[in-house]
Design an enzyme around this catalytic site. Sequence first.
Site: not given
Length: 233
Positions: A140-141
């Site tokens: 995930l960013d």
Amino acid sequence: MEVQFRSGVLSIRLDKASAGWSVERFLHERLGLPHAFVNQLFDRALVTCHRERAKPMDELAAGARLLLSDPTWEKQTNHTVAYVNTRELAILYEDDHVLVVNKPAGVIIHADDPNVTALDDMVEDYLAPSGGRGLHVHRLDGPTTGAVLYAKHAFILRALDAQLANKAIQRSYVAITSGRRVREGVIDQPIGRDRHQSGKYRVSSTGKYAYTYSGARCARAGWNGSVAAAITT
């Protein structure tokens, strides 16, 4: 079928449903391991049954114990990680093979800088007392918060990687914003990177499939804020 992982070895007590299967077919179809990884296990003599080296076409029997040695275990257990300002890990689910944790916003998954504590470091720190490993299945960013799936050994990692590639694992993203309400509608267009602006995304014919809905439909679903979007990849 009983499956346990201890000290780099996956131990499988075979059930009646596995009787008559070849070892190779069992590893592919029952465990979901990709062909290249299974071939590596046989080539390196890492598959044993009845304490003898197993061959791909050997026939399995109910009650037998199949042992698979992790080809990466020794290398990983000798790895040392430096932890800096480790936060408390929020665990959503855990069993002998996988771990699901909630990634806080602002924390990255992996970092090469020893002065930055990433989620991988937090998971390694949590699993260290039991001798476990934490291998992230997806990312995930940094600004995004949400569930991240970790494999505890190479076998489940390879199986989950294959499921991810075959889109057998579904991931949903929800964005909540404030401001002027837009009319209810649906955008069914692929989203990809913007070639002209680094870090930006836009509708792109070469992007990934995305389905976004907004407006009153979101309000009825109970979302806070004026716009909500769900993107499934």
